[in-house]
Design an enzyme around this catalytic site. Structure first.
Site, PDB file in Angstrom:
ATOM      1  N   SER A  85       0.849  -1.240   0.093  1.00  0.00           N
ATOM      2  CA  SER A  85      -0.065   0.056  -0.034  1.00  0.00           C
ATOM      3  C   SER A  85       0.734   1.242   0.000  1.00  0.00           C
ATOM      4  O   SER A  85       2.159   1.335   0.244  1.00  0.00           O
ATOM      5  CB  SER A  85      -0.825   0.094   1.228  1.00  0.00           C
TER       6      SER A  85
HETATM    7  N1  SAH Z   1      -0.338  -5.168   4.193  1.00  0.00           N
HETATM    8  C1  SAH Z   1       0.290  -5.386   2.807  1.00  0.00           C
HETATM    9  C2  SAH Z   1      -0.579  -5.199   2.016  1.00  0.00           C
HETATM   10  C3  SAH Z   1      -0.591  -6.283   0.849  1.00  0.00           C
HETATM   11  S1  SAH Z   1      -2.057  -6.470  -0.195  1.00  0.00           S
HETATM   12  C4  SAH Z   1       1.638  -4.807   2.856  1.00  0.00           C
HETATM   13  O1  SAH Z   1       1.994  -4.118   3.794  1.00  0.00           O
HETATM   14  O2  SAH Z   1       2.303  -5.033   1.848  1.00  0.00           O
HETATM   15  C5  SAH Z   1      -3.359  -7.257   0.559  1.00  0.00           C
HETATM   16  C6  SAH Z   1      -2.996  -8.669   0.771  1.00  0.00           C
HETATM   17  O3  SAH Z   1      -4.018  -9.342   1.175  1.00  0.00           O
HETATM   18  C7  SAH Z   1      -2.398  -9.370  -0.723  1.00  0.00           C
HETATM   19  O4  SAH Z   1      -1.055 -10.011  -0.450  1.00  0.00           O
HETATM   20  C8  SAH Z   1      -3.516 -10.684  -0.817  1.00  0.00           C
HETATM   21  O5  SAH Z   1      -2.868 -11.955  -1.257  1.00  0.00           O
HETATM   22  C9  SAH Z   1      -3.774 -10.684   0.761  1.00  0.00           C
HETATM   23  N2  SAH Z   1      -5.202 -11.435   0.953  1.00  0.00           N
HETATM   24  C10 SAH Z   1      -6.168 -11.312   0.245  1.00  0.00           C
HETATM   25  N3  SAH Z   1      -7.444 -12.113   0.653  1.00  0.00           N
HETATM   26  C11 SAH Z   1      -6.828 -12.536   1.796  1.00  0.00           C
HETATM   27  C12 SAH Z   1      -7.417 -13.408   2.842  1.00  0.00           C
HETATM   28  N4  SAH Z   1      -8.782 -13.897   2.864  1.00  0.00           N
HETATM   29  N5  SAH Z   1      -6.717 -13.831   3.806  1.00  0.00           N
HETATM   30  C13 SAH Z   1      -5.385 -13.407   3.952  1.00  0.00           C
HETATM   31  N6  SAH Z   1      -4.852 -12.514   2.990  1.00  0.00           N
HETATM   32  C14 SAH Z   1      -5.456 -12.102   2.109  1.00  0.00           C
END
Ligand code: SAH
Length: 234
Positions: A85
């Site tokens: 993000s």
């Molecule tokens: N917090 C992260 C942002 C990642 S984007 C950072 O600091 O880099 C969101 C992430 O959520 C992705 O990697 C995606 O694979 C994950 N995601 C989506 N649905 C999910 C679920 N049901 N359970 C766990 N992770 C999930």
């Protein structure tokens, strides 16, 4: 030459130079500049959050080819169709849960591990769940290498939360579900807060602040956002 023009010229030169060399000191200056222009200037005032944004080396959480862009005001691809993000959003979501030093926080969507590291700088215990195994494993190794011993990474569907460590003082969801998953609300402590982007995939979603007080659940719409979708295990 006006000082402001000179300043942006100097920053551009620094970015170009850093891209070539990757010296830690250059990244530190870029990070300092990110905190001042993107975080503090936009109204983030929670001291521990600002300090964490200063400390966590964001460039280590993005793929090597994109490191020179790590301190720009935008999300960046991290592989597997996912993104890290925008720095402001990370700081804003952190500030909104008002994290205390003794907090136990659950994050859904580990991704690169950056948000987990920011939280780990502030609170006692961070539990984070990632559904894409490759991302979860890479983040787990990186967080370990960086000595974030207070973070535990689990691979799986975050919809169910993490029952054995519940209840949580706060929950940070970084992928957008269509509705707030009820197990997460259940695993929130009385008085706890959850921040979650809610809405359809690839449409503008709403960042929602959820507060649990006794049997009551209060939700507040904070701002429009754009997150990757919250996916479910088959
Ligand atoms: N917090 C992260 C942002 C990642 S984007 C950072 O600091 O880099 C969101 C992430 O959520 C992705 O990697 C995606 O694979 C994950 N995601 C989506 N649905 C999910 C679920 N049901 N359970 C766990 N992770 C999930």
């Amino acid at each position: 030459m006006k000082p402001i023009i000179f300043k942006s010229f100097a920053i551009t030169a620094l970015i170009l130079f850093s891209a070539g060399t990757g010296f830690a000191q250059d990244y530190k200056e870029l990070r300092e500049n990110m905190v001042e222009t993107q975080i503090v200037a936009r109204g983030i005032s929670h001291e521990a959050t600002i300090e964490a944004m200063r400390n966590v080396e964001r460039h280590l959480f993005v793929p090597e080819a994109r490191r020179h862009r790590a301190y720009e005001d935008s999300p960046l691809p991290i592989g597997q169709g996912q993104t890290i993000s925008q720095p402001f959003i990370v700081a804003y979501m952190t500030e909104l849960i008002d994290p205390g030093a003794d907090y136990r926080v659950l994050e859904i969507g580990t991704g690169s591990g950056y948000q987990a590291a920011v939280l780990a700088e502030i609170v006692d215990e961070v539990y984070t769940i990632e559904i894409v195994p490759e991302l979860g494993e890479t983040a787990r190794d990186l967080l370990k290498d960086l000595n974030y011993d207070n973070v535990e990474v689990k691979i799986g569907d975050g919809f169910h939360g993490w029952e054995e460590h519940a209840p949580f003082d706060a929950i940070v969801v970084t992928a957008a579900p269509e509705d707030i998953p009820s197990p997460l609300v259940e695993q929130l402590k009385d008085g706890g807060k959850m921040i979650v982007p809610v809405g359809s995939a690839y449409m503008t979603q709403n960042l929602m602040l959820v507060e649990k007080r006794g049997d009551e659940i209060y939700t507040e719409r904070v701002m429009p956002v754009n997150f990757v979708p919250f996916t479910r295990e088959e």
